[in-house]
Design a protein around this motif. Structure first.
Motif, PDB file in Angstrom:
ATOM      1  N   VAL A 238      36.016  -7.069 -25.083  1.00 54.70           N
ATOM      2  CA  VAL A 238      35.817  -6.397 -26.369  1.00 54.70           C
ATOM      3  C   VAL A 238      35.119  -7.341 -27.345  1.00 54.70           C
ATOM      4  O   VAL A 238      34.172  -6.948 -28.052  1.00 54.70           O
ATOM      5  N   ILE A 239      35.581  -8.593 -27.381  1.00 56.10           N
ATOM      6  CA  ILE A 239      34.967  -9.569 -28.283  1.00 56.10           C
ATOM      7  C   ILE A 239      33.504  -9.789 -27.907  1.00 56.10           C
ATOM      8  O   ILE A 239      32.630  -9.884 -28.780  1.00 56.10           O
ATOM      9  N   VAL A 252      32.237  -2.696 -39.015  1.00 55.36           N
ATOM     10  CA  VAL A 252      33.194  -2.316 -37.971  1.00 55.36           C
ATOM     11  C   VAL A 252      34.359  -3.304 -37.923  1.00 55.36           C
ATOM     12  O   VAL A 252      34.200  -4.501 -38.175  1.00 55.36           O
ATOM     13  N   GLN A 253      35.538  -2.797 -37.594  1.00 55.89           N
ATOM     14  CA  GLN A 253      36.745  -3.622 -37.454  1.00 55.89           C
ATOM     15  C   GLN A 253      37.444  -3.248 -36.166  1.00 55.89           C
ATOM     16  O   GLN A 253      37.513  -2.068 -35.803  1.00 55.89           O
ATOM     17  N   VAL A 254      37.981  -4.252 -35.470  1.00 54.97           N
ATOM     18  CA  VAL A 254      38.786  -4.034 -34.263  1.00 54.97           C
ATOM     19  C   VAL A 254      40.229  -4.379 -34.591  1.00 54.97           C
ATOM     20  O   VAL A 254      40.525  -5.498 -35.021  1.00 54.97           O
ATOM     21  N   ASP A 255      41.132  -3.422 -34.420  1.00 53.74           N
ATOM     22  CA  ASP A 255      42.563  -3.657 -34.577  1.00 53.74           C
ATOM     23  C   ASP A 255      43.179  -3.849 -33.197  1.00 53.74           C
ATOM     24  O   ASP A 255      42.965  -3.020 -32.297  1.00 53.74           O
ATOM     25  N   VAL A 256      43.938  -4.918 -33.036  1.00 52.34           N
ATOM     26  CA  VAL A 256      44.570  -5.236 -31.758  1.00 52.34           C
ATOM     27  C   VAL A 256      46.079  -5.259 -31.964  1.00 52.34           C
ATOM     28  O   VAL A 256      46.591  -6.005 -32.807  1.00 52.34           O
ATOM     29  N   PRO A 369      29.866  -1.476 -25.118  1.00 48.65           N
ATOM     30  CA  PRO A 369      29.336  -1.172 -26.449  1.00 48.65           C
ATOM     31  C   PRO A 369      28.570   0.142 -26.493  1.00 48.65           C
ATOM     32  O   PRO A 369      28.613   0.852 -27.504  1.00 48.65           O
ATOM     33  N   GLN A 370      27.882   0.498 -25.405  1.00 50.49           N
ATOM     34  CA  GLN A 370      27.162   1.767 -25.374  1.00 50.49           C
ATOM     35  C   GLN A 370      28.124   2.941 -25.515  1.00 50.49           C
ATOM     36  O   GLN A 370      27.843   3.904 -26.234  1.00 50.49           O
ATOM     37  N   ALA A 371      29.283   2.875 -24.840  1.00 45.53           N
ATOM     38  CA  ALA A 371      30.259   3.965 -24.925  1.00 45.53           C
ATOM     39  C   ALA A 371      30.828   4.076 -26.331  1.00 45.53           C
ATOM     40  O   ALA A 371      30.954   5.175 -26.884  1.00 45.53           O
TER      41      ALA A 371
END
Length: 421
Positions: A238-239, A252-256, A369-371
């Protein structure tokens, strides 16, 4: 009919009765137990615990709970089975010693082996996408990790591979196997073609059956990842994908869900990154790629807090290198979320590509990333797939239907003199 469940965790009612900490795992097992309350079956829930020195028995709400001493081994289980005299035995989990003991101690045609994960295949994929150095032996680090109850990535992998060999013995002894996906069905056939395979979906946590995700055009793009504590869950990928996503969506933000890598200041940080091997690698990777400020770790979440994170996100992302039937994906689908998931293991049995979500090959760096971008770029299409996913999940994880199917299987096995493939 009395059915003896042999679990790999101490059920919460028994833990509370013994004043022991309640484990977070096994929510779907307890959901099944509750769903079976309306069925004509008496359940005995049994687990080993290192906290007891002798077998402890409690009856709570019409259910019998047993805590067996971990030091009691096979003999403690045999004594419990002799005392309770169940009609059927159901084993939850395939990789632990108790599974072999149970299959050696009870009539095999009256025993049902329930697949949770599969240790061997998970071990094979533990280091997918990581640099080769993670497979090297590091004797000093391994000794330090052992003293603190931890493990290096190599140790995690080797431990699962070792359990995988024991797991094959379990499958070889089994006559009846209960699973959920085409992947675990194929695995069963590969290790024991003579076993009879049955399919039964899981009941998920109650909060996810109500309410639902709604698209908010003013929402900052947020990607939710439900786990990142081990390499198998694929957070490193993901990173690696985040720069491509951020190039189109700069906010964009990723919550883990889980704890962040440990921070100890400039002097101690290199030492912490060396000791906390995988979290340290994630921290260094995110900083090197310039996306560290886009990742937010939520800490451990209960069901309600997890649901809130789902509902506040734009996309649920499952980046794992291997899964059988991930509950997190089922919960996201129940809420009607746009989902992007790795096309691995049993995931395709849960979600149809391009109809209920998007599947990608985690080994192809461009596909993740495409998905995600496809879902963010086409909000209407993403919402439509989320609605289709919700309809599928509500049917697949219907508690009453699952309880009825489980009871029908119990009746079939209880009445059968011999289970034949």
């Amino acid at each position: 009919m009395t059915v003896f469940w042999l679990l790999n965790f101490l059920p919460p009612p028994m833990a509370r009765a013994l004043d022991l900490p309640v484990q977070a795992s096994g929510s779907w097992v307890m959901a099944l137990q509750q769903a079976l309350e309306e069925q004509p079956v008496r359940l005995i829930l049994c687990a080993y615990s290192p906290a007891v020195s002798e077998t402890r028995r409690r009856e709570i709400g019409g259910v019998v709970y047993l805590a067996l001493p971990a030091a009691g081994g096979k003999e403690a289980l045999q004594a419990a089975l002799a005392a309770e005299q169940p009609d059927l035995l159901q084993i939850f989990g395939t990789e632990n010693d108790h599974a072999v003991w149970a299959l050696e101690s009870f009539a095999p045609q009256k025993t049902l082996l329930y697949i949770q994960g599969l240790a061997g295949p998970c071990g094979e994929h533990m280091t997918d996408g990581l640099p080769p150095r993670f497979l090297r032996r590091q004797r000093m680090k391994e000794r330090l990790a052992a003293r603190t109850g931890g493990a290096t990535v190599r140790q995690l992998r080797e431990g699962l591979l070792e359990k995988g060999e024991a797991e094959k013995k379990v499958f070889a002894l089994a006559r009846n196997v209960l699973g959920r996906t085409e992947w675990d069905k194929a695995f069963t056939a590969s290790v024991n073609p003579q076993a009879r395979y049955y399919k039964l979906n899981e009941i998920l946590r109650a909060p996810f059956y109500s309410g639902g995700w709604q698209r908010d055009p003013l929402r900052r793009p947020r990607i939710f990842v439900s786990q990142g504590n081990t390499p198998l869950k694929g957070l490193h990928r993901v990173i690696e994908a985040l720069p491509a996503i951020a190039a189109r969506y700069p906010d964009v933000q990723v919550d883990v869900a889980g704890w962040p890598p440990p921070r100890k200041g400039a002097l101690l940080q290199p030492v912490m990154n060396w000791l906390a091997e995988y979290p340290g690698y994630l921290d260094q990777l995110a900083r090197r790629l310039g996306v560290a400020d886009r990742i937010r770790y939520t800490g451990v979440l209960n069901a309600e807090a997890m649901k809130t994170c789902f509902l506040q996100s734009s996309v649920f992302l499952l980046p794992s290198s291997l899964e059988n039937s991930p509950n997190s994906l089922g919960e996201a689908m129940l809420l009607g979320m746009p989902c992007a998931a790795a096309n691995v293991g049993g995931v395709p049995s849960m979600m149809e590509d391009k109809k209920e979500g998007l599947l990608f090959d985690p080994a192809r760096p461009d596909q993740m990333p495409q998905a995600v971008l496809a879902l963010l770029d086409d909000p209407a299409g993403a919402e439509a797939m989320g609605k289709a996913a919700r309809a599928r999940a509500m049917a697949d994880h219907d508690p009453k239907a699952i309880a009825a199917a489980q009871m029908a299987l119990y009746n079939q096995l209880c009445g059968a003199k011999e289970a034949k493939p």
